[in-house]
Scaffold this motif. Structure first.
Motif, PDB file in Angstrom:
ATOM      1  N   TYR A   1       0.913  -1.295   0.021  1.00  0.00           N
ATOM      2  CA  TYR A   1       0.028  -0.015   0.110  1.00  0.00           C
ATOM      3  C   TYR A   1       0.851   1.168   0.091  1.00  0.00           C
ATOM      4  CZ  TYR A   1      -4.276  -2.519   0.968  1.00  0.00           C
ATOM      5  OH  TYR A   1      -5.473  -3.144   0.730  1.00  0.00           O
ATOM      6  N   HIS A   2       0.360   2.153  -0.863  1.00  0.00           N
ATOM      7  CA  HIS A   2       1.016   3.456  -0.824  1.00  0.00           C
ATOM      8  C   HIS A   2       0.817   4.309   0.193  1.00  0.00           C
ATOM      9  CE1 HIS A   2       1.810   1.975  -4.827  1.00  0.00           C
ATOM     10  NE2 HIS A   2       2.558   2.507  -5.009  1.00  0.00           N
ATOM     11  N   LEU A   3       1.624   5.166   0.751  1.00  0.00           N
ATOM     12  CA  LEU A   3       1.279   6.262   1.718  1.00  0.00           C
ATOM     13  C   LEU A   3       1.193   7.612   1.072  1.00  0.00           C
ATOM     14  CD1 LEU A   3       4.057   5.143   4.477  1.00  0.00           C
ATOM     15  CD2 LEU A   3       1.528   4.729   4.450  1.00  0.00           C
ATOM     16  N   ILE A   4       0.104   8.376   1.545  1.00  0.00           N
ATOM     17  CA  ILE A   4      -0.133   9.546   0.532  1.00  0.00           C
ATOM     18  C   ILE A   4      -0.055  10.746   1.390  1.00  0.00           C
ATOM     19  CG2 ILE A   4      -1.481   8.391  -1.128  1.00  0.00           C
ATOM     20  CD1 ILE A   4      -3.978   9.340   0.308  1.00  0.00           C
ATOM     21  N   ASP A   5       0.021  11.730   0.876  1.00  0.00           N
ATOM     22  CA  ASP A   5      -0.437  13.182   1.462  1.00  0.00           C
ATOM     23  C   ASP A   5      -1.085  14.010   0.471  1.00  0.00           C
ATOM     24  OD1 ASP A   5      -0.086  15.457   2.825  1.00  0.00           O
ATOM     25  OD2 ASP A   5       1.930  15.982   2.364  1.00  0.00           O
ATOM     26  N   SER A   6      -2.359  13.933   0.663  1.00  0.00           N
ATOM     27  CA  SER A   6      -3.320  14.528  -0.288  1.00  0.00           C
ATOM     28  C   SER A   6      -4.362  15.174   0.380  1.00  0.00           C
ATOM     29  CB  SER A   6      -3.951  13.335  -0.978  1.00  0.00           C
ATOM     30  OG  SER A   6      -4.905  13.720  -1.957  1.00  0.00           O
ATOM     31  N   GLU A   7      -5.485  15.861  -0.310  1.00  0.00           N
ATOM     32  CA  GLU A   7      -6.537  16.829   0.112  1.00  0.00           C
ATOM     33  C   GLU A   7      -7.520  16.283  -0.681  1.00  0.00           C
ATOM     34  OE1 GLU A   7      -8.193  21.037   1.103  1.00  0.00           O
ATOM     35  OE2 GLU A   7      -6.360  20.818  -0.335  1.00  0.00           O
ATOM     36  N   MET A   8      -8.564  15.808  -0.028  1.00  0.00           N
ATOM     37  CA  MET A   8      -9.826  15.341  -0.639  1.00  0.00           C
ATOM     38  C   MET A   8     -10.994  16.280  -0.337  1.00  0.00           C
ATOM     39  SD  MET A   8      -9.814  11.284  -0.046  1.00  0.00           S
ATOM     40  CE  MET A   8      -8.392  10.039  -0.781  1.00  0.00           C
ATOM     41  N   VAL A   9     -12.028  16.596  -1.051  1.00  0.00           N
ATOM     42  CA  VAL A   9     -12.886  17.390  -1.177  1.00  0.00           C
ATOM     43  C   VAL A   9     -13.908  16.826  -1.658  1.00  0.00           C
ATOM     44  CG1 VAL A   9     -13.880  20.032  -1.818  1.00  0.00           C
ATOM     45  CG2 VAL A   9     -11.300  19.542  -1.540  1.00  0.00           C
ATOM     46  N   SER A  10     -15.415  16.785  -1.118  1.00  0.00           N
ATOM     47  CA  SER A  10     -16.676  16.434  -1.537  1.00  0.00           C
ATOM     48  C   SER A  10     -17.033  17.434  -2.421  1.00  0.00           C
ATOM     49  CB  SER A  10     -17.567  15.966  -0.367  1.00  0.00           C
ATOM     50  OG  SER A  10     -17.078  14.964   0.470  1.00  0.00           O
TER      51      SER A  10
ATOM     52  N   PRO B   1     -18.129   9.204 -13.535  1.00  0.00           N
ATOM     53  CA  PRO B   1     -17.762   7.972 -14.692  1.00  0.00           C
ATOM     54  C   PRO B   1     -16.722   7.075 -13.844  1.00  0.00           C
ATOM     55  CG  PRO B   1     -16.666  10.110 -14.986  1.00  0.00           C
ATOM     56  CD  PRO B   1     -17.751  10.608 -13.977  1.00  0.00           C
ATOM     57  N   PRO B   2     -16.871   5.716 -14.418  1.00  0.00           N
ATOM     58  CA  PRO B   2     -15.840   4.811 -13.681  1.00  0.00           C
ATOM     59  C   PRO B   2     -14.430   5.112 -14.550  1.00  0.00           C
ATOM     60  CG  PRO B   2     -17.366   3.749 -15.308  1.00  0.00           C
ATOM     61  CD  PRO B   2     -17.953   5.159 -15.078  1.00  0.00           C
ATOM     62  N   GLY B   3     -13.590   4.815 -13.372  1.00  0.00           N
ATOM     63  CA  GLY B   3     -12.152   4.889 -13.996  1.00  0.00           C
ATOM     64  C   GLY B   3     -11.861   6.616 -14.190  1.00  0.00           C
ATOM     65  N   GLY B   4     -12.710   7.480 -13.437  1.00  0.00           N
ATOM     66  CA  GLY B   4     -12.538   8.883 -13.662  1.00  0.00           C
ATOM     67  C   GLY B   4     -11.461   9.428 -12.560  1.00  0.00           C
ATOM     68  N   GLY B   5     -11.165   8.699 -11.547  1.00  0.00           N
ATOM     69  CA  GLY B   5     -10.316   9.148 -10.566  1.00  0.00           C
ATOM     70  C   GLY B   5     -10.970  10.297  -9.598  1.00  0.00           C
ATOM     71  N   LEU B   6     -12.435  10.053  -9.425  1.00  0.00           N
ATOM     72  CA  LEU B   6     -13.351  10.816  -8.819  1.00  0.00           C
ATOM     73  C   LEU B   6     -13.707   9.979  -7.543  1.00  0.00           C
ATOM     74  CD1 LEU B   6     -15.146  12.902 -11.456  1.00  0.00           C
ATOM     75  CD2 LEU B   6     -13.173  13.676  -9.831  1.00  0.00           C
TER      76      LEU B   6
ATOM     77  N   GLU C   1      -2.490  23.816 -10.949  1.00  0.00           N
ATOM     78  CA  GLU C   1      -2.597  24.547  -9.631  1.00  0.00           C
ATOM     79  C   GLU C   1      -2.303  23.267  -8.395  1.00  0.00           C
ATOM     80  OE1 GLU C   1      -5.498  27.226  -6.858  1.00  0.00           O
ATOM     81  OE2 GLU C   1      -6.032  26.863  -9.081  1.00  0.00           O
ATOM     82  N   PHE C   2      -2.770  22.364  -8.717  1.00  0.00           N
ATOM     83  CA  PHE C   2      -2.678  21.083  -7.630  1.00  0.00           C
ATOM     84  C   PHE C   2      -1.800  19.870  -8.157  1.00  0.00           C
ATOM     85  CE2 PHE C   2      -6.910  23.332  -7.389  1.00  0.00           C
ATOM     86  CZ  PHE C   2      -6.977  23.356  -5.848  1.00  0.00           C
ATOM     87  N   GLU C   3      -0.697  19.724  -7.759  1.00  0.00           N
ATOM     88  CA  GLU C   3       0.273  18.892  -8.209  1.00  0.00           C
ATOM     89  C   GLU C   3      -0.259  17.408  -7.934  1.00  0.00           C
ATOM     90  OE1 GLU C   3       4.422  19.437  -7.053  1.00  0.00           O
ATOM     91  OE2 GLU C   3       4.341  21.659  -7.742  1.00  0.00           O
ATOM     92  N   ASN C   4       0.068  16.686  -8.967  1.00  0.00           N
ATOM     93  CA  ASN C   4      -0.546  15.121  -8.520  1.00  0.00           C
ATOM     94  C   ASN C   4       0.767  14.176  -9.137  1.00  0.00           C
ATOM     95  OD1 ASN C   4      -1.667  12.653  -8.751  1.00  0.00           O
ATOM     96  ND2 ASN C   4      -3.600  13.261  -9.444  1.00  0.00           N
ATOM     97  N   ASP C   5       1.086  13.442  -7.947  1.00  0.00           N
ATOM     98  CA  ASP C   5       2.334  12.578  -8.178  1.00  0.00           C
ATOM     99  C   ASP C   5       1.869  11.413  -9.261  1.00  0.00           C
ATOM    100  OD1 ASP C   5       3.863  14.042  -6.815  1.00  0.00           O
ATOM    101  OD2 ASP C   5       4.045  12.599  -5.074  1.00  0.00           O
TER     102      ASP C   5
ATOM    103  N   GLY D   1      -7.064  12.363  -8.673  1.00  0.00           N
ATOM    104  CA  GLY D   1      -6.768  10.882  -8.570  1.00  0.00           C
ATOM    105  C   GLY D   1      -5.819  10.311  -9.426  1.00  0.00           C
ATOM    106  N   SER D   2      -6.027   9.174  -9.808  1.00  0.00           N
ATOM    107  CA  SER D   2      -5.381   8.531 -10.750  1.00  0.00           C
ATOM    108  C   SER D   2      -5.739   8.725 -12.226  1.00  0.00           C
ATOM    109  CB  SER D   2      -5.209   7.090 -10.381  1.00  0.00           C
ATOM    110  OG  SER D   2      -6.544   6.395 -10.399  1.00  0.00           O
ATOM    111  N   GLY D   3      -6.493   9.752 -12.410  1.00  0.00           N
ATOM    112  CA  GLY D   3      -6.996   9.943 -13.583  1.00  0.00           C
ATOM    113  C   GLY D   3      -8.309   9.117 -14.031  1.00  0.00           C
ATOM    114  N   SER D   4      -9.127   9.448 -15.160  1.00  0.00           N
ATOM    115  CA  SER D   4      -8.804  10.399 -16.090  1.00  0.00           C
ATOM    116  C   SER D   4      -9.290  11.776 -16.077  1.00  0.00           C
ATOM    117  CB  SER D   4      -9.150   9.544 -17.235  1.00  0.00           C
ATOM    118  OG  SER D   4     -10.818   9.495 -17.219  1.00  0.00           O
ATOM    119  N   THR D   5      -9.984  12.159 -15.179  1.00  0.00           N
ATOM    120  CA  THR D   5     -10.713  13.332 -14.985  1.00  0.00           C
ATOM    121  C   THR D   5      -9.407  14.444 -14.747  1.00  0.00           C
ATOM    122  OG1 THR D   5     -12.840  12.580 -14.156  1.00  0.00           O
ATOM    123  CG2 THR D   5     -12.225  14.971 -13.585  1.00  0.00           C
TER     124      THR D   5
END
Length: 276
Positions: free
Chosen positions: A9-18, A83-88, A187-191, A222-226
């Protein structure tokens, strides 16, 4: 990404917003039976195929796993707009809705500690979707530091591309963040962005086309594709371009770039208090 655990499992440092893009679940519960699950395309789009048929309807579906924690089955219809596979986080927010409903009605089959662990195993972002509105996330997704509600607005660009999260993470493990390969950053970097583009190069073409069209580098969710940008349609001059077909959505045609149309959706940050 800030590390990798021994279990992979990957350790993350992220922000999530509903935000105000959601699926709708219509559930007829039944105890002790299997869950009969069906998916309805609620995009209303005749121009874009979001590959709804890729959603598994068997016991591997997250909603089915969530209901099983309470010994529940029955019938559930999912009216899909994320959408499925959209990273949302569509699948995670769907199972979170099922868990919240079942928690209010039924006793879980596990004790509180076991239930928390089981929810985390369904998906690392499911705990956030169950009970948090905006937060800084760490660990593998289970550690929250509440964020300040800002009522931000975003324009989401929903692409007709399915991005596989496991494939993106595997490619990330091979190549690292590699953000220098992207040139100017959003504006928001995503590794994960460079890895997602390596898996699906067409994402890079959409990124360039969006940048050229709106004179702003979009960020990947997220991991894309959005892709998304801060602001609303007026901030991106979508209305001035005559692209807006509805109050909250618009087709953006990239035919001249040899790409399919994307669906732009205007959303805003939401909180559970808004739904009370």
């Amino acid at each position: 990404m800030i590390g990798l655990r021994d279990d992979g499992y990957h350790l993350i440092d992220s922000e999530m917003v509903s935000v105000s893009l959601f699926d709708t679940l219509e559930y007829e519960p039944a105890s002790g039976s299997a869950l009969d699950l069906s998916i309805v395309d609620s995009f209303g789009s005749e121009e874009i195929d979001f590959n709804i048929c890729s959603v598994a309807l068997d016991s591997s579906n997250t909603i089915t796993k969530g209901a099983a924690l309470f010994g529940m089955g029955g019938h559930c219809i999912v009216y899909k707009r994320i959408p499925p596979g959209g990273g949302l986080g569509g699948g995670s927010s769907d199972v979170a809705a099922m868990i919240r409903y079942c928690t209010s009605k039924y006793e879980p089959l596990l004790n509180a500690s076991e239930l928390s662990s089981a929810i985390l195993r369904i998906g690392a972002d499911v705990p956030f979707c169950v009970g948090v509105d905006r937060a800084f996330i760490s660990g593998i997704g289970e550690v929250f530091a509440p964020g300040v509600a800002r009522r931000d607005k975003f324009v989401l660009f929903l692409l007709p591309v399915h991005s596989s999260t496991p494939q993106v993470y595997r490619r990330f493990d091979e190549m690292g963040p590699n953000l220098d390969s992207l040139g100017e950053l959003g504006e928001f970097e995503n590794d994960l962005e460079s890895a997602a583009i390596a898996v699906s190069p067409i994402l890079g073409r959409y990124r360039s086309a969006l940048t050229d069209r709106f004179k702003r580098v979009p960020s990947m969710a997220g991991s894309g594709s959005t892709y998304f940008c801060n602001g609303d349609f007026d901030d991106l001059d979508l209305r001035a371009m005559g692209e807006v077909a509805g109050a909250e959505w618009s087709y953006v045609d990239f035919g001249d770039d040899g790409l399919g149309a994307v669906l732009a959706v205007s959303v805003q940050e939401v909180h559970r208090s808004d739904l009370d």
